[in-house]
Write an enzyme that holds these catalytic residues in place. Structure first.
Site, PDB file in Angstrom:
ATOM      1  N   THR A 374       2.582   9.071  -0.818  1.00 49.53           N
ATOM      2  CA  THR A 374       3.854   8.369  -0.751  1.00 49.53           C
ATOM      3  C   THR A 374       4.436   8.579  -2.128  1.00 49.53           C
ATOM      4  O   THR A 374       3.835   9.262  -2.950  1.00 49.53           O
ATOM      5  CB  THR A 374       3.509   6.885  -0.419  1.00 49.53           C
ATOM      6  OG1 THR A 374       3.066   6.825   0.925  1.00 49.53           O
ATOM      7  CG2 THR A 374       4.597   5.889  -0.639  1.00 49.53           C
ATOM      8  N   SER A 445       2.571  -1.289   6.830  1.00 48.89           N
ATOM      9  CA  SER A 445       2.543  -0.470   5.615  1.00 48.89           C
ATOM     10  C   SER A 445       1.716  -1.153   4.535  1.00 48.89           C
ATOM     11  O   SER A 445       1.443  -2.354   4.606  1.00 48.89           O
ATOM     12  CB  SER A 445       3.974  -0.295   5.105  1.00 48.89           C
ATOM     13  OG  SER A 445       3.984   0.338   3.850  1.00 48.89           O
ATOM     14  N   GLY A 467      -1.283   4.929   0.157  1.00 52.57           N
ATOM     15  CA  GLY A 467      -1.695   4.301   1.409  1.00 52.57           C
ATOM     16  C   GLY A 467      -2.343   2.965   1.101  1.00 52.57           C
ATOM     17  O   GLY A 467      -1.838   2.178   0.290  1.00 52.57           O
TER      18      GLY A 467
END
Ligand code: GLY
Length: 570
Positions: A374, A445, A467
């Site tokens: 991410t 999330s 993550g």
């Protein structure tokens, strides 16, 4: 040889408490929250330069954040995106805000869409190809943030990314390495190689289709993405390749970002502003900070990053991930007991049976009442506004699918749903019914974009990719900087350890800082397995000391930071 500007030399020093950056001549920004300068901390050099230029052109933190978000979609295609989604935590004039622009499950999604005839998850189906993609939220999200708070024109903040895509940049070695790894996983089944296979060190890499898409977005706002030619190109992509996708024109037309109340709390004299559900990040971070405080007795005299310390953090993390697996999901679909999970009594009770030396049996840690890739960026302006933004394609290069004609990558965020209750996703975290797939639902999330304040003034703005590792990364860096009073550079550089309930009694270490033999032996004696994960987190943090922002790029990747040359960005 690139010219070294004053800004570059400032961040390069990685100054800590003792050497806080003071800009006496620059004066202050305006208002009661004013800082001595603005600053950006991002995942790479091109986006950091664009962000600081926007601040110096009179843009505020949101203008810079939006420009960085679009720039990373070009220069950091493995995670920066317009085909993914994310979360933005903001403090504007002392007030907290939170914007959820997470992807949503397409209308035609079903709870068992990834299961084969035997009821097992089909290998790769949640992560590779069209079916792995949720309806993207990034363009709508960045637009919503800009519309509410931006000062410069929309076209002004999107244009630097258009130039970057059209004129190109030189991919650094680390980017090419990540691309090759991602290609190994995704390349056979997707068109990834057609778009990124030409990247080579020392060679200018351009993305003309992406430049055209960004031009449409600059001209038309979200309509340039969710309607018209780009939308039709995205939907046409769904029927190419072996795995057909579900995103329709209806899904795109219907997508809306959501302003939600930010999760707010206090810790050690700081206001904490973080991500509410559908992120588990804010709740988990507050539970961890609270439990550590509740068990201060156990931490007394324990040296930082010793076996005792790593064990105690793992004990706290075990409890937090047990709650996460059961209670957390999209609050528009399931009732998440946020107040109960954060109640002081509950946190105390959860911390009560933390074991001082040996791990608590995993089976006994029942809930008391979920690819690490991410990217994050942090911005402050000299008026004291702050933006902490984490957004994602989920895995590096997302689903591997590039929308042909439009040149952008699609996420594989559907893997963050629980494809089958109790079966781990790519981060090894499990989930239950609260995170089952439903049309238009947002997957759970771990993204934890966080801002700490003192009297409404930003004290620290931080977040990370990773993550499920995001939660423990942000937690440890916060502890390092504010609890253990390390300089920001030391706090960011220090080795980090991760535990998440499952796999049982496993402590993950980073390639950046493998466990020493002594540490490994001592943790193994207590019953832990040490697993060297193939992934480093990457904190993008700004700390404000005496009104002066400090940045300290994470040595684990190609992060970059800049401080403005004066009190710009107001
Ligand atoms: N895709 C990683 C996360 O949202 O936590």
């Amino acid at each position: 040889m690139p010219q070294i500007s004053r800004r570059q030399t400032l961040w390069g020093l990685g100054l800590g408490t003792a050497g806080a950056l003071i800009l006496p001549e620059a004066g202050h920004g305006k208002g009661r929250y004013a800082l001595r300068a603005g600053a950006v901390a991002t995942a790479d050099e091109p986006s950091a330069e664009i962000g600081v230029q926007i601040l110096e052109a009179g843009g505020n933190a949101v203008d810079a954040a939006v420009a960085i978000g679009f720039a990373l979609a070009v220069s950091y295609p493995e995670a920066g995106n317009i085909g993914g989604g994310g979360f933005m935590t903001l403090v504007m004039k002392g007030k907290p805000y939170f914007l959820d622009y997470r992807e949503t499950a397409p209308a035609k999604s079903t709870a068992d869409m990834y299961l084969n005839a035997q009821g097992d998850v089909r290998a790769g189906s949640t992560v590779i190809g069209n079916l792995a993609a949720g309806t993207p939220g990034t363009v709508a999200g960045l637009f919503a943030a800009h519309r509410r708070f931006g000062k410069l024109s929309w076209a002004r903040v999107v244009t630097p990314a258009i130039r970057l895509a059209r004129d190109g940049f030189t991919p650094p070695a680390q980017m090419i390495k990540i691309y090759r790894e991602a290609y190994g996983e995704l390349g056979r089944d997707t068109n990834l190689g057609n778009y990124f296979g030409a990247m080579a060190e020392g060679k200018t890499f351009t993305q003309p289709e992406l430049a055209k898409t960004l031009e449409a977005i600059a001209r038309r706002g979200p309509a340039g993405f969710y309607q018209g030619q780009v939308a039709r190109q995205l939907v046409a992509q769904m029927s190419r390749g072996s795995e057909k996708g579900l995103i329709s024109l209806f899904d795109l037309e219907r997508y809306r970002p959501v302003w939600r109340p930010a999760l707010t709390s206090s810790w050690q004299g700081y206001g904490v502003v973080s991500a509410p559900p559908p992120s588990s990040g804010g709740i988990a971070l507050l539970q961890l900070l609270g439990m550590k405080e509740a068990r201060a007795d156990l931490f007394k005299g324990v040296s930082h990053n010793s076996a005792d310390y790593i064990h105690l953090l793992a004990e706290l993390e075990k409890r937090v991930f047990a709650d996460r697996a059961v209670y957390l999901g999209d609050p528009d679909f399931v009732e998440v007991p946020v107040a109960r999970l954060l109640a002081a009594d509950y946190i105390k009770a959860r911390a009560k049976d933390v074991q001082a030396e040996f791990p608590s049996p995993t089976a006994q840690i029942q809930p008391g009442l979920e690819k690490p890739q991410t990217t994050h960026f942090s911005v402050v302006d000299s008026d004291g506004n702050a933006v902490s933004n984490t957004y994602t394609l989920n895995g590096w290069y997302g689903s591997g699918v590039v929308v042909e004609g439009a040149g952008f990558l699609l996420n594989n965020e559907m893997d963050d749903f629980s494809a089958k209750p109790g079966v781990a996703n790519q981060y090894g975290v499990v989930g239950g019914d609260a995170n089952a797939i439903q049309p238009f639902k947002r997957p759970l999330s771990s993204m934890t974009p966080t801002i700490l304040t003192q009297n409404g003034v930003p004290a620290m703005v931080l977040g990370s990719p990773g993550g499920s590792r995001i939660i423990t990364t942000v937690f440890q860096v916060l502890l390092n900087a504010l609890d253990y009073k390390m300089s920001l550079k030391m706090a960011v550089d220090a080795p980090r350890y991760h535990h998440q309930l499952l796999p049982e009694n496993t402590i993950f270490t980073e390639p950046y800082a493998p466990a020493s033999d002594d540490l490994r032996r001592e943790l193994e004696r207590r019953g832990y397995s040490i697993e060297a994960q193939n992934y480093n987190g990457e904190i993008a943090a700004i700390q404000v000391l005496d009104g002066a922002p400090i940045v300290a790029p994470d040595p684990r990747a190609r992060g970059a930071g800049r401080v403005t040359q004066g009190a710009f960005g107001h």
